[in-house]
Scaffold this motif. Structure first.
Motif, PDB file in Angstrom:
ATOM      1  N   ASP A  88      30.471 -13.412 137.327  1.00 30.84           N
ATOM      2  CA  ASP A  88      31.737 -13.510 136.593  1.00 30.84           C
ATOM      3  C   ASP A  88      31.846 -14.841 135.859  1.00 30.84           C
ATOM      4  N   GLU A  89      31.479 -15.918 136.537  1.00 23.81           N
ATOM      5  CA  GLU A  89      31.548 -17.238 135.908  1.00 23.81           C
ATOM      6  C   GLU A  89      30.598 -17.346 134.728  1.00 23.81           C
ATOM      7  N   ALA A  90      29.401 -16.794 134.859  1.00 25.39           N
ATOM      8  CA  ALA A  90      28.420 -16.863 133.773  1.00 25.39           C
ATOM      9  C   ALA A  90      28.925 -16.128 132.535  1.00 25.39           C
ATOM     10  N   VAL A  91      29.494 -14.952 132.732  1.00 21.97           N
ATOM     11  CA  VAL A  91      29.976 -14.162 131.599  1.00 21.97           C
ATOM     12  C   VAL A  91      31.175 -14.842 130.941  1.00 21.97           C
ATOM     13  N   ASP A  92      32.125 -15.275 131.741  1.00 22.45           N
ATOM     14  CA  ASP A  92      33.323 -15.891 131.167  1.00 22.45           C
ATOM     15  C   ASP A  92      32.994 -17.191 130.447  1.00 22.45           C
TER      16      ASP A  92
ATOM     17  N   ASP B 240      22.954  -9.867 137.285  1.00 21.04           N
ATOM     18  CA  ASP B 240      22.635 -10.847 138.313  1.00 21.04           C
ATOM     19  C   ASP B 240      21.409 -10.414 139.109  1.00 21.04           C
ATOM     20  N   ALA B 241      21.033 -11.207 140.096  1.00 25.46           N
ATOM     21  CA  ALA B 241      19.800 -10.977 140.837  1.00 25.46           C
ATOM     22  C   ALA B 241      19.812  -9.667 141.619  1.00 25.46           C
ATOM     23  N   SER B 242      21.008  -9.166 141.930  1.00 27.68           N
ATOM     24  CA  SER B 242      21.104  -7.901 142.663  1.00 27.68           C
ATOM     25  C   SER B 242      21.161  -6.692 141.733  1.00 27.68           C
ATOM     26  N   GLY B 243      21.157  -6.939 140.417  1.00 27.42           N
ATOM     27  CA  GLY B 243      21.235  -5.850 139.455  1.00 27.42           C
ATOM     28  C   GLY B 243      22.655  -5.505 139.025  1.00 27.42           C
ATOM     29  N   ARG B 244      23.641  -6.235 139.555  1.00 29.14           N
ATOM     30  CA  ARG B 244      25.026  -5.974 139.158  1.00 29.14           C
ATOM     31  C   ARG B 244      25.250  -6.461 137.734  1.00 29.14           C
ATOM     32  N   ARG B 245      26.074  -5.726 136.969  1.00 28.72           N
ATOM     33  CA  ARG B 245      26.286  -6.019 135.551  1.00 28.72           C
ATOM     34  C   ARG B 245      27.747  -6.334 135.267  1.00 28.72           C
ATOM     35  N   LYS B 246      27.934  -7.159 134.252  1.00 30.55           N
ATOM     36  CA  LYS B 246      29.282  -7.395 133.746  1.00 30.55           C
ATOM     37  C   LYS B 246      29.183  -7.667 132.254  1.00 30.55           C
ATOM     38  N   ALA B 247      30.110  -7.089 131.483  1.00 30.39           N
ATOM     39  CA  ALA B 247      30.152  -7.296 130.036  1.00 30.39           C
ATOM     40  C   ALA B 247      31.551  -7.727 129.623  1.00 30.39           C
TER      41      ALA B 247
ATOM     42  N   GLY C 234      20.607 -15.077 137.404  1.00 33.96           N
ATOM     43  CA  GLY C 234      20.654 -13.843 136.624  1.00 33.96           C
ATOM     44  C   GLY C 234      20.248 -14.084 135.191  1.00 33.96           C
ATOM     45  N   GLN C 235      20.385 -13.040 134.378  1.00 33.08           N
ATOM     46  CA  GLN C 235      20.008 -13.117 132.969  1.00 33.08           C
ATOM     47  C   GLN C 235      21.218 -12.788 132.099  1.00 33.08           C
ATOM     48  N   LEU C 236      21.346 -13.541 131.021  1.00 33.91           N
ATOM     49  CA  LEU C 236      22.492 -13.412 130.128  1.00 33.91           C
ATOM     50  C   LEU C 236      22.035 -12.919 128.757  1.00 33.91           C
ATOM     51  N   PHE C 237      22.827 -12.017 128.173  1.00 33.79           N
ATOM     52  CA  PHE C 237      22.554 -11.469 126.846  1.00 33.79           C
ATOM     53  C   PHE C 237      23.770 -11.689 125.950  1.00 33.79           C
ATOM     54  N   VAL C 238      23.509 -11.985 124.685  1.00 31.58           N
ATOM     55  CA  VAL C 238      24.578 -12.124 123.691  1.00 31.58           C
ATOM     56  C   VAL C 238      24.576 -10.893 122.801  1.00 31.58           C
TER      57      VAL C 238
END
Length: 276
Positions: A105-109, A42-49, A17-21
Motif C-alpha cells: 500500500d505504501e509503495a503504490v500510494d 509484492d513478494a507474495s503475489g498480492r496486487r494493488k493498483a 516487490g515490483q512497481l509498474f507505471v
C-alpha cells in the motif's frame, strides 16, 4: 509477462516487490505519454493498483477528451489487477522497478503521489464548505455593517477601483476605503501555494492603490478557517510570515478566525485612518 506476473519472494537483500507505471497516449499523433496510474506486485503475489479517477488538470490539455483518458486509466487498472496486458494500444505498463522497505500500500500510494502529476490532488477537490475570498469578504463586511450602523465611511460604495497608473488603467478590488487608507479581505482557506499567490497579489494591489490614491495606510486582513489542525495552522503561519517579510512599510496586517473578531480589528484600523 514473467516479471509482471509475480514478484520474487523477498529476503533481506531482495526488494519487497515490483512497481509498474501505467502510461497513456491521449493523442496518437503527438505520441505524448502521461502517467495515469501505478500498480505493484509484492513478494507474495498480492496486487494493488491506483489510477486517476477525475479529469482534473487534464481538461486544460485535452478539453472534453480528458474523460476518455480517465476511462482508459480505469481499464488499465482492471487489466493490471487481472494480470493481463493493457486493453488498448494507447496504454502501456512501464517497468518493473523494485521497491524496498515498505508495504504494498505504501509503495503504490507513494509512487502515485510522486509520478502521477496529472492527478487531481485530494485537497483541491471541490468542497461545499470552502471559505473563498468572496465569502470571507461578504461575511466580514456584514459584521462591519452591524458594528457601524449608519456610519459606513469605512466600506466602499464601489469596491472595484480603477487606478490611472503610469502604465495605464488598472482595476483592483478594495472593499475597505477609509479616508486615509485602502484595505482588502482575504481567506486563508486555500492550499499554501494558492494562499501565497492571493496574498502577494493583494499586497501588490494595495501598494498600487495606496500610491496612486495617495493613502497613508494599506490594510490586509485575513480570515482563517476554523477547525484547522496543528499542521494546517502552521502551514498558514508559514505563508503569512513569508509574505509579511517582504511587505511594504505602510502595510497593516491583522488576522482572526471569526468574521466578527476580524470586523472589530478592521474597525479599529479604519478609525485610525479616518482621524487626522
Amino acid at each position: 509477462m514473467d516479471a509482471f506476473a509475480a514478484a520474487p519472494v523477498a529476503t533481506s537483500t531482495q526488494p519487497a516487490g515490483q512497481l509498474f507505471v501505467v502510461q497513456c497516449e491521449p493523442d496518437p499523433f503527438t505520441r505524448e505519454r502521461l502517467n495515469v496510474g501505478v500498480f505493484a506486485v509484492d513478494a507474495s503475489g498480492r496486487r494493488k493498483a491506483r489510477m486517476i479517477d477525475q479529469a482534473g488538470r487534464l481538461e486544460c490539455l485535452y478539453g472534453s477528451a480528458a474523460g476518455n483518458v480517465v476511462l482508459l486509466a480505469k481499464a488499465a487498472g482492471e487489466a493490471a489487477l487481472a494480470c493481463v496486458q493493457p486493453p488498448s494500444p494507447q496504454l502501456r505498463f512501464d517497468g518493473p522497478k523494485p521497491y524496498f522497505n515498505c508495504s504494498l500500500d505504501e509503495a503504490v500510494d507513494r509512487a502515485f503521489a510522486e509520478l502521477v502529476t496529472v492527478a487531481l490532488p485530494q485537497r483541491d477537490a471541490p468542497q461545499a464548505s470552502k471559505l473563498t475570498d468572496e465569502l470571507a469578504t461578504e461575511a466580514v463586511t456584514s459584521q462591519i455593517k452591524l458594528l457601524l450602523g449608519l456610519n459606513m465611511d469605512l466600506l466602499a460604495n464601489t469596491p472595484q477601483v480603477v487606478l490611472n497608473t503610469d502604465r495605464g488603467p488598472w482595476t483592483v478590488s478594495m472593499p475597505l476605503q477609509p479616508l486615509h487608507g485602502v484595505g482588502t479581505i482575504r481567506s486563508a482557506d486555500y492550499t499554501p501555494a494558492t494562499l501565497k499567490t492571493h496574498l502577494m497579489d493583494s499586497m501588490l494591489d494595495l501598494e498600487c492603490a495606496a500610491r496612486y490614491r495617495h493613502k497613508r495606510s494599506a490594510g490586509l486582513f485575513l480570515l482563517r478557517p476554523q477547525g484547522l489542525d496543528r499542521k494546517g495552522q502552521a502551514a498558514v503561519d508559514d505563508v503569512v510570515d513569508s509574505v509579511l517579510h517582504r511587505a511594504q512599510r505602510n502595510l497593516h496586517f491583522d488576522q482572526a478566525d471569526t468574521a466578527s473578531h476580524l470586523a472589530r480589528l478592521i474597525r479599529e484600523w479604519g478609525d485610525a485612518q479616518t482621524a487626522g
